[in-house]
Scaffold this active site. Structure first.
Site, mmCIF file in Angstrom:
data_model
loop_
_atom_site.group_PDB
_atom_site.id
_atom_site.type_symbol
_atom_site.label_atom_id
_atom_site.label_comp_id
_atom_site.label_asym_id
_atom_site.label_seq_id
_atom_site.Cartn_x
_atom_site.Cartn_y
_atom_site.Cartn_z
ATOM 1 N N TYR A 1 22.557 53.613 40.074
ATOM 2 C CA TYR A 1 23.278 54.560 39.453
ATOM 3 C C TYR A 1 22.988 55.908 40.471
ATOM 4 O O TYR A 1 23.570 56.967 40.234
ATOM 5 C CB TYR A 1 23.091 55.098 38.177
ATOM 6 N N HIS B 1 19.301 43.893 37.443
ATOM 7 C CA HIS B 1 20.430 44.235 37.125
ATOM 8 C C HIS B 1 21.489 43.208 37.098
ATOM 9 O O HIS B 1 22.421 43.192 36.409
ATOM 10 C CB HIS B 1 20.572 45.468 38.037
HETATM 11 N N1 NAP Z 1 24.127 46.491 33.273
HETATM 12 C C1 NAP Z 1 25.455 46.912 33.661
HETATM 13 O O1 NAP Z 1 25.751 45.918 34.389
HETATM 14 C C2 NAP Z 1 25.991 47.776 33.136
HETATM 15 C C3 NAP Z 1 27.585 47.892 33.294
HETATM 16 C C4 NAP Z 1 28.113 49.010 32.909
HETATM 17 C C5 NAP Z 1 27.490 50.015 32.129
HETATM 18 N N2 NAP Z 1 26.083 49.815 32.042
HETATM 19 C C6 NAP Z 1 25.486 51.067 31.177
HETATM 20 O O2 NAP Z 1 26.003 51.126 29.713
HETATM 21 C C7 NAP Z 1 26.394 52.395 29.562
HETATM 22 C C8 NAP Z 1 27.739 52.521 28.791
HETATM 23 O O3 NAP Z 1 28.721 52.000 29.328
HETATM 24 P P1 NAP Z 1 29.827 52.843 30.000
HETATM 25 O O4 NAP Z 1 29.521 53.986 30.547
HETATM 26 O O5 NAP Z 1 30.651 52.025 31.072
HETATM 27 O O6 NAP Z 1 31.036 52.685 28.881
HETATM 28 P P2 NAP Z 1 31.204 53.132 27.261
HETATM 29 O O7 NAP Z 1 30.099 54.049 26.734
HETATM 30 O O8 NAP Z 1 31.993 52.011 26.671
HETATM 31 O O9 NAP Z 1 32.429 54.459 27.428
HETATM 32 C C9 NAP Z 1 32.242 55.469 27.883
HETATM 33 C C10 NAP Z 1 33.668 56.118 27.703
HETATM 34 O O10 NAP Z 1 33.819 56.206 26.387
HETATM 35 C C11 NAP Z 1 34.268 57.687 26.180
HETATM 36 N N3 NAP Z 1 33.945 57.739 24.715
HETATM 37 C C12 NAP Z 1 32.347 57.927 24.439
HETATM 38 N N4 NAP Z 1 32.352 57.855 23.045
HETATM 39 C C13 NAP Z 1 33.661 58.011 22.681
HETATM 40 C C14 NAP Z 1 34.237 58.143 21.282
HETATM 41 N N5 NAP Z 1 33.668 58.115 20.374
HETATM 42 N N6 NAP Z 1 35.615 58.113 21.281
HETATM 43 C C15 NAP Z 1 36.418 57.859 22.212
HETATM 44 N N7 NAP Z 1 36.116 57.712 23.575
HETATM 45 C C16 NAP Z 1 34.520 57.799 23.686
HETATM 46 C C17 NAP Z 1 33.532 58.504 27.260
HETATM 47 O O11 NAP Z 1 34.538 59.461 27.712
HETATM 48 P P3 NAP Z 1 33.798 60.957 27.467
HETATM 49 O O12 NAP Z 1 32.832 61.305 28.119
HETATM 50 O O13 NAP Z 1 34.986 61.768 27.554
HETATM 51 O O14 NAP Z 1 33.479 61.125 25.905
HETATM 52 C C18 NAP Z 1 33.609 57.595 28.599
HETATM 53 O O15 NAP Z 1 34.819 57.617 29.311
HETATM 54 C C19 NAP Z 1 26.603 53.048 31.040
HETATM 55 O O16 NAP Z 1 26.598 54.517 31.000
HETATM 56 C C20 NAP Z 1 25.558 52.360 31.712
HETATM 57 O O17 NAP Z 1 24.190 53.063 31.287
HETATM 58 C C21 NAP Z 1 25.497 48.967 32.314
#
Ligand code: NAP
Length: 270
Positions: A58, A119
């Protein structure tokens, strides 16, 4: 009240944490230039998040570390997770793995990391074993408390388990209504490996949102809260990410209602 689970190494992990993969970046974009703006993380810490999920890929590990350090909250209250990338630059030799872990400790401004993950799958068994053994040696030294993996399937977990002296504590995988990964999650529970859901609020269709919102009506909860509650109620750790303080707060409010068996079944079949 934030609930926790106990990992197979005996340490305690919050059931909900914050993702960070767009924090500190231009336009809140994953591939955006780093701009040093970690106000979204400061806000997450302020509203109560203590599990913080970052990764070397990241590019924001150091900014996350500084923000956590400057938050005024004691280190012992945090559960910090980061992840080693699987390119040769990081895992090509035992020395490179060692240097990578030491750099993470430096970036996070800490003398221990709560959870260190590989990862992505390392398909070369020799490299996987070599990487894992270095991580195990850091556990022996107390510099890593728990070690685990991300995006591993059952077959690769079986390979890892066959030579691991310290069993993986966590597998961080995608889980949302588009890709629940339930077979893998069942396997993880059966093998005492904690499932952690990334993208827990992603890929939700409008119909699924409506169905979740409908379930939430009687509890005064929105679709996102119902979806996150589903995961924590079945014991899956979630790491939703938001840049909005209001949504960060709402996403934490999961522990004052309980879904019925029928509602759990309905969500499972979405
Ligand atoms: N290990 C891996 O390979 C891997 C891959 C992907 C992600 N990750 C980790 O997992 C974390 C979470 O996944 P992600 O960031 O991809 O996606 P997520 O948490 O599923 O979704 C994030 C999105 O949802 C919106 N959101 C958040 N709360 C909400 C709610 N209550 N209602 C409606 N929309 C909402 C956010 O927009 P707003 O900002 O406008 O609220 C953002 O655009 C990442 O940040 C990362 O740390 C790991």
């Amino acid at each position: 009240m934030m609930e926790t689970i106990t990992l197979n190494n005996g340490s305690t992990m919050p059931l909900i944490g914050t993702g960070t993969n767009t924090y500190g970046k231009e336009g809140n974009q994953y591939r955006g230039e780093l701009n040093g703006d970690f106000s979204a993380l400061s806000s997450a810490i302020q509203v109560g998040y203590r599990l913080i999920d970052t990764a070397i890929s990241y590019r924001n590990e150091a900014g996350v570390g500084k923000t956590v350090h400057d938050s005024g909250v004691e280190r012992s209250e945090f559960f910090l997770t980061t992840k080693i990338p699987v390119q040769d630059e990081y895992i090509g030799s035992a020395e490179s793995v060692e240097q990578t872990v030491l750099q993470s400790l430096k970036n996070l401004q800490t003398d221990y990391i709560d959870l260190y993950l590989i990862h992505h799958p390392i398909e070369d068994k020799g490299k996987l074993k070599q990487t894992w053994q270095v991580l195990e040696s850091f556990v022996d030294q107390g510099k890593l408390k728990a070690i685990g993996v991300s995006n591993f399937d059952i077959e690769l977990l079986e390979t890892l388990k066959s030579f691991a002296r310290i069993q993986p504590a966590v597998n961080q995988i995608e889980s949302n209504p588009h890709t629940w990964n339930d077979e893998l999650i069942d396997y993880l529970f059966a093998h005492n490996i904690q499932p952690e859901a990334w993208g827990p609020l992603s890929k939700v269709t409008e119909d699924q949102e409506s169905a979740l919102a409908k379930i939430g009506e009687k509890y005064g909860k929105n679709w996102g809260q119902v979806l996150l509650r589903y995961q924590v109620q079945r014991g899956v750790v979630v790491i939703p990410k938001s840049h909005n303080a209001k949504r960060q707060t709402l996403n934490l409010e999961l522990f004052d209602f309980t879904l019925t068996t029928d509602e759990m079944a309905e969500i499972k079949s979405l």
